[in-house]
Design an enzyme around this catalytic site. Structure first.
Site, PDB file in Angstrom:
ATOM      1  N   ASP A 160       0.809  -1.213   0.000  1.00  0.00           N
ATOM      2  CA  ASP A 160       0.000   0.000   0.000  1.00  0.00           C
ATOM      3  C   ASP A 160       0.848   1.272   0.000  1.00  0.00           C
ATOM      4  O   ASP A 160       0.447   2.299   0.549  1.00  0.00           O
ATOM      5  CB  ASP A 160      -0.957   0.009   1.194  1.00  0.00           C
ATOM      6  CG  ASP A 160      -2.046   1.076   1.068  1.00  0.00           C
ATOM      7  OD1 ASP A 160      -2.496   1.328  -0.066  1.00  0.00           O
ATOM      8  OD2 ASP A 160      -2.421   1.670   2.103  1.00  0.00           O
ATOM      9  N   ASP A 185       2.647   0.397  -5.056  1.00  0.00           N
ATOM     10  CA  ASP A 185       1.205   0.429  -5.307  1.00  0.00           C
ATOM     11  C   ASP A 185       0.908   1.495  -6.355  1.00  0.00           C
ATOM     12  O   ASP A 185       1.190   1.310  -7.521  1.00  0.00           O
ATOM     13  CB  ASP A 185       0.459   0.665  -3.995  1.00  0.00           C
ATOM     14  CG  ASP A 185      -1.039   0.409  -4.119  1.00  0.00           C
ATOM     15  OD1 ASP A 185      -1.479  -0.084  -5.177  1.00  0.00           O
ATOM     16  OD2 ASP A 185      -1.786   0.720  -3.169  1.00  0.00           O
ATOM     17  N   ASP A 189      -2.916   8.364  -5.344  1.00  0.00           N
ATOM     18  CA  ASP A 189      -4.228   7.863  -4.938  1.00  0.00           C
ATOM     19  C   ASP A 189      -5.000   8.994  -4.277  1.00  0.00           C
ATOM     20  O   ASP A 189      -4.505   9.626  -3.329  1.00  0.00           O
ATOM     21  CB  ASP A 189      -4.095   6.702  -3.943  1.00  0.00           C
ATOM     22  CG  ASP A 189      -3.946   5.361  -4.635  1.00  0.00           C
ATOM     23  OD1 ASP A 189      -3.536   5.342  -5.806  1.00  0.00           O
ATOM     24  OD2 ASP A 189      -4.220   4.331  -3.976  1.00  0.00           O
ATOM     25  N   ARG A 240      -4.739   3.258 -15.464  1.00  0.00           N
ATOM     26  CA  ARG A 240      -5.184   4.276 -14.509  1.00  0.00           C
ATOM     27  C   ARG A 240      -4.614   5.649 -14.834  1.00  0.00           C
ATOM     28  O   ARG A 240      -3.828   6.226 -14.078  1.00  0.00           O
ATOM     29  CB  ARG A 240      -4.843   3.892 -13.063  1.00  0.00           C
ATOM     30  CG  ARG A 240      -5.487   2.594 -12.626  1.00  0.00           C
ATOM     31  CD  ARG A 240      -5.302   2.317 -11.153  1.00  0.00           C
ATOM     32  NE  ARG A 240      -5.936   1.061 -10.768  1.00  0.00           N
ATOM     33  CZ  ARG A 240      -5.951   0.570  -9.537  1.00  0.00           C
ATOM     34  NH1 ARG A 240      -5.349   1.238  -8.569  1.00  0.00           N
ATOM     35  NH2 ARG A 240      -6.556  -0.582  -9.284  1.00  0.00           N
TER      36      ARG A 240
END
Length: 373
Positions: A160, A185, A189, A240
């Site tokens: 993470d 990761d 984010d 993404r």
């Protein structure tokens, strides 16, 4: 459609190949007569004057993060140490509660042993030096008015571990001219109700999961999130660019090439306005992907909605837009801000984004006294 801003002064870190000045608002389609770059190219680059003085950077973001002032009304903090912690370190500056404009007196690599938490009203300004963060990344948790400018983040390790993690409930954030690659990761984010964020002129490479907006379908409060991503270079990253749940996202003048799965993904209730971007395919040709998920407070699953206005698709790329009605209202950027700097998606724009994204070798501007209002 966005209106071009007024005159932009010349930037001292812009290659002499380009000149920046006034342009007219672009049409929906690129000018096919504009081919390879030449010395007469005129590009209206966003916030082109911000390197004249140190604090002129504040509140110059475009889009949803445009109100971010960072540490505008705080004193300078001079980072003099590349150690992970201690006097004169970046961590020491970021944890302080008062507004600070953080500058660097050294260049080099800072090895982070844990996330570097940033408190509110901070500008982390890497202009004038070359600073690389590795090991871990930034965490922006329940904070507001943060600007992160002109840094490199590479080689984050651990479960993470993201380069920049924005959650929960953070707002008025601007990430500008950063180079991001190779984290365990994600690179950026944005989740758990964080909103009013702009990501601009960043270079993303050597990575899989690049930008995630909205963590999962159970967090329905993410319907408040509004994000702008512009003039970024997604250079062979796999997916993404971004992937979105619930949020409203404005993408413009980005260059995404050689994606591994998809360029942009719309999932549950997301609204993505893709405007004058360049999508250049590698082996995978479809730029847009849709995923159906069920919001926690709904009976049926839903995907998101993408509008493509004036985008350029190269090397066999196809949009892959969904043709049927997905049952959600689509936002338009003019409902939220009146102007933004935008150019036709031409080869000239590609060359600018190659050269002028990510960390820049720009001198640290002089500071001027700023009085609190």
């Amino acid at each position: 459609m966005g209106n071009a801003h007024g005159h932009r002064k010349h930037r001292n870190n812009v290659p002499p190949l380009y000149k920046f000045g006034n342009t007219h608002p672009p049409s929906n389609q690129p000018n096919k007569n504009e081919g390879s770059s030449n010395s007469n190219t005129v590009m209206n680059f966003p916030y082109g004057h911000v390197d004249n003085t140190l604090r002129s950077l504040a509140a110059q973001a475009e889009g949803f993060g445009r109100f971010a002032i960072g540490g505008l009304h705080g004193p300078l903090y001079h980072v003099t140490s590349l150690l992970d912690d201690g006097p004169g370190s970046l961590r020491d500056a970021c944890r302080r509660k008062e507004p600070l404009w953080i500058v660097f007196e050294v260049s080099g690599t800072i090895h982070l042993s844990s996330y570097l938490s940033v408190s509110s009203y901070k500008t982390i300004d890497g202009r004038g030096q070359r600073i690389k963060l590795t090991g871990k990344g930034f965490r922006l948790k329940e904070c507001e008015h943060v600007i992160i400018c002109n840094l490199e983040l590479e080689g984050g390790r651990g479960p993470d571990v993201d380069a920049i993690q924005i959650k929960p409930n953070s707002k008025h954030i601007w990430i500008d001219r950063c180079t991001l690659s190779d984290f365990e990761d994600g690179l950026i984010d944005i989740t758990r109700g964080s909103t009013d964020i702009t990501i601009s002129r960043c270079h993303f490479y050597q990575h899989d999961k690049t930008i995630l907006i909205g963590s999962d379908p159970s967090h329905v409060d993410d319907r408040c999130m509004k994000i702008t991503i512009h003039h970024c270079f997604f250079n062979g990253t796999r997916q993404r660019h971004p992937r979105v749940r619930f949020a409203k996202v404005h993408l413009y003048n980005n260059y995404t090439r050689n994606w591994g799965i998809y360029a942009v993904c719309a999932s549950v209730e997301s609204q993505i306005f893709s405007q004058h971007n360049i999508y250049e395919a590698g082996q995978k040709k479809v730029a847009f992907k849709y995923l159906t998920e069920k919001a926690a407070d709904k009976e049926a699953g839903a995907t998101g909605h993408i509008i493509s206005e004036g985008d350029l698709f190269l090397n066999g790329a196809t949009a892959g837009l969904m043709t049927e009605d997905v049952g959600c209202k689509m936002f338009h950027p003019t409902e939220h801000y009146l102007s933004w700097t935008i150019e036709p998606p031409t080869d000239d724009l590609k060359q600018v984004l190659h050269r002028c994204t990510g960390w820049q070798s720009v001198a640290k501007p002089d500071d001027q006294t700023v009085c609190a209002e």
